[in-house]
Design a protein around this motif. Structure first.
Motif, PDB file in Angstrom:
ATOM      1  N   CYS A 259       0.850  -1.192   0.000  1.00 34.20           N
ATOM      2  CA  CYS A 259       0.000   0.000   0.000  1.00 34.20           C
ATOM      3  C   CYS A 259       0.886   1.243   0.000  1.00 34.20           C
ATOM      4  O   CYS A 259       1.954   1.251   0.622  1.00 34.20           O
ATOM      5  N   LEU A 300      -2.598  -1.371  -3.113  1.00 30.98           N
ATOM      6  CA  LEU A 300      -3.656  -0.427  -2.755  1.00 30.98           C
ATOM      7  C   LEU A 300      -3.074   0.984  -2.695  1.00 30.98           C
ATOM      8  O   LEU A 300      -2.049   1.207  -2.042  1.00 30.98           O
ATOM      9  N   TRP A 334      -9.526  -3.783   2.524  1.00 31.22           N
ATOM     10  CA  TRP A 334      -8.796  -4.313   1.359  1.00 31.22           C
ATOM     11  C   TRP A 334      -8.128  -5.649   1.689  1.00 31.22           C
ATOM     12  O   TRP A 334      -8.061  -6.539   0.860  1.00 31.22           O
ATOM     13  N   ASP A 349     -13.321   0.315  -4.616  1.00 29.97           N
ATOM     14  CA  ASP A 349     -12.627   1.550  -4.957  1.00 29.97           C
ATOM     15  C   ASP A 349     -13.544   2.749  -4.747  1.00 29.97           C
ATOM     16  O   ASP A 349     -14.756   2.670  -4.975  1.00 29.97           O
ATOM     17  N   SER A 354      -9.413   5.898  -2.855  1.00 32.46           N
ATOM     18  CA  SER A 354      -8.618   4.662  -2.887  1.00 32.46           C
ATOM     19  C   SER A 354      -8.873   3.883  -4.168  1.00 32.46           C
ATOM     20  O   SER A 354      -9.956   3.964  -4.756  1.00 32.46           O
ATOM     21  N   ASN A 356      -7.542  -0.082  -5.978  1.00 35.83           N
ATOM     22  CA  ASN A 356      -6.745  -1.303  -6.025  1.00 35.83           C
ATOM     23  C   ASN A 356      -6.227  -1.486  -7.443  1.00 35.83           C
ATOM     24  O   ASN A 356      -7.004  -1.439  -8.406  1.00 35.83           O
TER      25      ASN A 356
END
Length: 417
Positions: A259, A300, A334, A349, A354, A356
């Motif tokens: 992430c 992420l 996530w 999402d 955010s 992915n």
């Protein structure tokens, strides 16, 4: 308080004592004995030692801001520790521990979940001797057992052991770092060589920035299922220069990046640089204690640039509890970790917040790891202006990096004449 001073402040020779004897409490300046004694008595009588110490550390951090020797704020420490989810029995390292705040938060995090004194192993190292002493006192006052190593530069050599958790908030944009002995082999450049360092088997980090060295140092220190969180300047995530691009490519090729979080400016200390929080993980498959979802080959991105609040009666910023919890709940969803409820919240999402992404998509974008390039805000004049400003800042930073690298190459050439 007196016991704390005796335990942690350096011993000073007392000329009035017998030959060879040492006074454990430093002699105060002439005329200060009365006020200092009253202060020690007042502090020693307080029932809220923790909050008082926290305020002292905040004041000290502000006082040291000009030297970039600041401490990690409490809400940022909660975010960093919550992002790597330490467990009882874990071995935890902070290679740039400052006041020891991340080690303290790791202990608190696990203690709240097990209800007992954790059996985890905590270790830290700090470059500056006075700050290292502050870390020892901070941990000792709270009754936390930790190993704060003698002052020294963690980057001079690889860690001799591996760790389940590594947390670090190193100085951003640190220049002129050197390996032990003061030399290094620059990638693609002539110069003195050093013995092969396992942390950078392909090319050594440039002298013009320690950021690349910190990332590889941290990754090398991780156990087979270890994870780490650390702060890095934006340019490391988004620069199109060869060195940072190759480093990001290697990390993604090893599927280490879990992430990347774009943070608001000025919420992680006193640096004015834009920065991201990186989470790397050596084992992203589903497993107990990490998450129920297999996230191998995925990353992420969280765009938290605007997730801040103003400190009351101040121009300063902070993440705050609400924004910290929002970031951690997004990361937990996530991973497939349960939140406050009995079941995990499904992840999806969210525009501007955010996204992915697959490693394949990231590779197609030149291995950029800038969250603002993936978790894009909805179209609008304000977003377009911010995006252009961010791009100009990144380009200017890259030009500065090139100037610093050229300056160091010229100095190396002059040394050989």
């Amino acid at each position: 308080m007196t016991k704390c001073l005796v335990h942690h402040l350096p011993a000073i020779e007392d000329p009035a004592a017998e030959a060879g004897a040492v006074s454990l409490v430093p002699v105060p300046p002439s005329g200060s004995e009365g006020p200092l004694h009253a202060l020690i008595q007042a502090i020693g009588s307080t029932q809220l030692v923790g909050p008082l110490l926290d305020q002292c550390l905040r004041d000290l951090s502000w006082a040291q801001a000009d030297s970039s020797n600041y401490f990690t704020p409490e809400d940022m420490a909660r975010l960093m520790v919550g992002a790597v989810v330490p467990h009882d029995g874990h071995r935890v390292l902070d290679p740039a521990c400052g006041s020891g705040g991340l080690l303290v938060e790791s202990h608190r995090y696990v203690h709240e979940r097990v209800g007992l004194n954790p059996t985890m192993s905590l270790r830290g190292r700090e470059l500056h001797a006075p700050t290292s002493q502050v870390a020892r006192m901070n941990l000792w006052v709270r009754g936390i057992k930790a190993d704060v190593l003698p002052p020294g530069d963690s980057l001079t050599q690889p860690e001799p052991e591996t760790y389940d958790i590594v947390l670090a908030n190193p100085s951003l944009n640190q220049r002129d770092w050197t390996q032990e002995g003061g030399t290094e082999q620059h990638a693609g450049q002539p110069g003195p060589s050093v013995p092969l360092d396992p942390r950078w088997p392909e090319d050594a980090p440039p002298r013009s920035s320690a950021d690349f060295a910190w990332i590889q140092h941290i990754a090398h220190a991780l156990a087979p299922a270890g994870r780490a969180v650390f702060l890095m300047a934006d340019r490391v995530a988004g620069s199109r220069q060869a060195m940072p691009r190759r480093l990001r490519e290697r990390l993604l090729r090893g599927d280490l990046v879990e992430c990347v979080i774009a943070l608001p400016r000025r919420v992680y200390g006193h640096s004015q640089s834009s920065a991201c929080l990186w989470v790397i993980n050596k084992a992203k498959s589903a497993r107990p204690g990490w998450g129920a979802l297999d996230r191998r080959g995925q990353v992420l991105f969280i765009n938290a640039r605007r997730a801040f609040e103003q400190v009351p009666q101040s121009r300063a910023r902070r993440l705050g509890d609400k924004n910290t919890a929002l970031i951690l709940s997004t990361l937990a969803a996530w991973r497939g970790l349960p939140g406050n409820g009995a079941t995990a919240t499904p992840y999806s999402d969210t525009d501007g917040w955010s996204r992915n992404c697959s490693v394949k998509e990231i590779a197609s974008r030149g291995y950029s790891l800038m969250p603002t390039s993936y978790a894009v805000e909805p179209p609008g004049p304000e977003r377009d202006t911010r995006s252009r400003i961010d791009q100009l800042k990144l380009e200017l930073t890259e030009q500065f990096d090139q100037m610093r690298a050229l300056e160091l190459r010229l100095l190396d050439a002059l040394e050989e004449i």
